[in-house]
Structures are given as C-alpha cells and as structure tokens.
Design a protein around this motif. Sequence first.
Motif, PDB file in Angstrom:
ATOM      1  N   LYS A   1       0.832  -1.214   0.000  1.00  0.00           N
ATOM      2  CA  LYS A   1       0.000   0.000   0.000  1.00  0.00           C
ATOM      3  C   LYS A   1       0.860   1.255   0.000  1.00  0.00           C
ATOM      4  O   LYS A   1       0.538   2.224  -0.698  1.00  0.00           O
ATOM      5  CB  LYS A   1      -0.944  -0.032   1.196  1.00  0.00           C
ATOM      6  CG  LYS A   1      -1.997  -1.124   1.075  1.00  0.00           C
ATOM      7  CD  LYS A   1      -2.860  -1.205   2.326  1.00  0.00           C
ATOM      8  CE  LYS A   1      -3.875  -2.331   2.213  1.00  0.00           C
ATOM      9  NZ  LYS A   1      -4.682  -2.448   3.451  1.00  0.00           N
ATOM     10  N   GLU A   2       1.953   1.266   0.772  1.00  0.00           N
ATOM     11  CA  GLU A   2       2.853   2.424   0.804  1.00  0.00           C
ATOM     12  C   GLU A   2       3.450   2.717  -0.570  1.00  0.00           C
ATOM     13  O   GLU A   2       3.705   3.871  -0.906  1.00  0.00           O
ATOM     14  CB  GLU A   2       3.997   2.188   1.799  1.00  0.00           C
ATOM     15  CG  GLU A   2       3.585   2.220   3.242  1.00  0.00           C
ATOM     16  CD  GLU A   2       4.712   1.793   4.181  1.00  0.00           C
ATOM     17  OE1 GLU A   2       4.488   1.892   5.387  1.00  0.00           O
ATOM     18  OE2 GLU A   2       5.787   1.344   3.710  1.00  0.00           O
ATOM     19  N   LEU A   3       3.649   1.668  -1.355  1.00  0.00           N
ATOM     20  CA  LEU A   3       4.276   1.815  -2.670  1.00  0.00           C
ATOM     21  C   LEU A   3       3.267   2.075  -3.789  1.00  0.00           C
ATOM     22  O   LEU A   3       3.632   2.103  -4.960  1.00  0.00           O
ATOM     23  CB  LEU A   3       5.107   0.573  -2.993  1.00  0.00           C
ATOM     24  CG  LEU A   3       6.319   0.367  -2.083  1.00  0.00           C
ATOM     25  CD1 LEU A   3       6.937  -0.997  -2.307  1.00  0.00           C
ATOM     26  CD2 LEU A   3       7.340   1.480  -2.315  1.00  0.00           C
ATOM     27  N   GLY A   4       1.995   2.271  -3.438  1.00  0.00           N
ATOM     28  CA  GLY A   4       0.988   2.608  -4.433  1.00  0.00           C
ATOM     29  C   GLY A   4       0.218   1.430  -4.988  1.00  0.00           C
ATOM     30  O   GLY A   4      -0.540   1.573  -5.950  1.00  0.00           O
ATOM     31  N   GLY A   5       0.388   0.255  -4.396  1.00  0.00           N
ATOM     32  CA  GLY A   5      -0.368  -0.918  -4.817  1.00  0.00           C
ATOM     33  C   GLY A   5      -1.621  -1.087  -3.979  1.00  0.00           C
ATOM     34  O   GLY A   5      -1.954  -0.250  -3.141  1.00  0.00           O
TER      35      GLY A   5
ATOM     36  N   ALA B   1      -3.971 -11.320  -1.497  1.00  0.00           N
ATOM     37  CA  ALA B   1      -4.049 -11.020  -2.927  1.00  0.00           C
ATOM     38  C   ALA B   1      -3.825  -9.526  -3.104  1.00  0.00           C
ATOM     39  O   ALA B   1      -4.395  -8.713  -2.386  1.00  0.00           O
ATOM     40  CB  ALA B   1      -5.413 -11.428  -3.478  1.00  0.00           C
ATOM     41  N   CYS B   2      -2.981  -9.172  -4.069  1.00  0.00           N
ATOM     42  CA  CYS B   2      -2.565  -7.784  -4.248  1.00  0.00           C
ATOM     43  C   CYS B   2      -2.596  -7.391  -5.725  1.00  0.00           C
ATOM     44  O   CYS B   2      -2.731  -8.224  -6.609  1.00  0.00           O
ATOM     45  CB  CYS B   2      -1.127  -7.606  -3.746  1.00  0.00           C
ATOM     46  SG  CYS B   2      -0.833  -8.124  -2.058  1.00  0.00           S
ATOM     47  N   LYS B   3      -2.435  -6.085  -5.950  1.00  0.00           N
ATOM     48  CA  LYS B   3      -2.186  -5.525  -7.283  1.00  0.00           C
ATOM     49  C   LYS B   3      -1.013  -4.567  -7.137  1.00  0.00           C
ATOM     50  O   LYS B   3      -0.920  -3.829  -6.154  1.00  0.00           O
ATOM     51  CB  LYS B   3      -3.403  -4.766  -7.808  1.00  0.00           C
ATOM     52  CG  LYS B   3      -4.566  -5.658  -8.201  1.00  0.00           C
ATOM     53  CD  LYS B   3      -5.663  -4.839  -8.867  1.00  0.00           C
ATOM     54  CE  LYS B   3      -6.863  -5.681  -9.199  1.00  0.00           C
ATOM     55  NZ  LYS B   3      -6.691  -6.540 -10.345  1.00  0.00           N
ATOM     56  N   ASP B   4      -0.131  -4.581  -8.130  1.00  0.00           N
ATOM     57  CA  ASP B   4       0.983  -3.638  -8.081  1.00  0.00           C
ATOM     58  C   ASP B   4       0.524  -2.266  -8.556  1.00  0.00           C
ATOM     59  O   ASP B   4      -0.657  -2.057  -8.857  1.00  0.00           O
ATOM     60  CB  ASP B   4       2.194  -4.160  -8.867  1.00  0.00           C
ATOM     61  CG  ASP B   4       1.980  -4.235 -10.372  1.00  0.00           C
ATOM     62  OD1 ASP B   4       1.026  -3.628 -10.907  1.00  0.00           O
ATOM     63  OD2 ASP B   4       2.791  -4.910 -11.034  1.00  0.00           O
ATOM     64  N   SER B   5       1.442  -1.328  -8.636  1.00  0.00           N
ATOM     65  CA  SER B   5       1.103   0.041  -9.015  1.00  0.00           C
ATOM     66  C   SER B   5       0.582   0.153 -10.443  1.00  0.00           C
ATOM     67  O   SER B   5       0.003   1.167 -10.820  1.00  0.00           O
ATOM     68  CB  SER B   5       2.324   0.946  -8.842  1.00  0.00           C
ATOM     69  OG  SER B   5       3.386   0.487  -9.658  1.00  0.00           O
TER      70      SER B   5
END
Length: 122
Positions: free
Chosen positions: A79-83, A99-103
């Motif tokens: 989240k800190e990196l914009g994802g 489960a995540c999404k990148d920037s």
Amino acid sequence: MAGEPVHFEIPADDTAKGGEFRGRLFGWKFEEFPGPFEYHMTRISDQAGAAITNMEPGKRGIRPYFDVDDINDGVKRVKELGGESGEPGSVPNMGWFAACKDSEGNDFGLWQNDTSAPSPTG
C-alpha cells in the motif's frame, strides 16, 4: 526467502481441463484442496507449488505469490508503494496469504509460511 516466487494460481473455468493440460505438459499431479471452490494443488519444486482454481470465474492470467517474512508488513508495504492489497487470510497449518495488485494493476500475491496459521473465522 523474501521475494522468492513460491506459488502460482492458474485460473480455469474448467479445472479438470486446465489440470489435464498442465499435467500432460509438465507431468504435474494435482490434489484437491478442500474449500468453498475448486482448488487443485501440485508441488513444482521443493520451494514452490501451483494450483488450478475456479475461484474467480472468467478470470485470465496467472497470479504469482511471493514469499514475505511477515504478511502484515508486506501488505503495508504494498500500500505504501501505491499498490492494493486485500486483508491477509489464513490457510490452516500452512500460512498466510494476501491477494494484491501492483502500481500498474497487475495481480500478484504475498505468502508467509506459518504452520500455526488457524482456520479462517466467519
């Protein structure tokens, strides 16, 4: 080891067909993992596995999971990196995932090994 690919989820509306394709292509043998949707797992190395699943009907694209030392720190860092990241979930006696999404909007996941992980609540 943090950042090492450890698991790949392969979406398939027809899990039998998807499993047969990869089984015949790579010699993988899948075992069903109990849950609310079809999830068939295979070990592809000492440190990595894969699964054929229909948990997201119509989805395309393989979701890689990467090892982290701490799932909560990993989610926070995404989240800190914009994802984007969902809340961590447990896989009983195995570990934690998110489960995540990148920037750029690409799907990926985080995984923390933890044999004391409890069964999900709710």
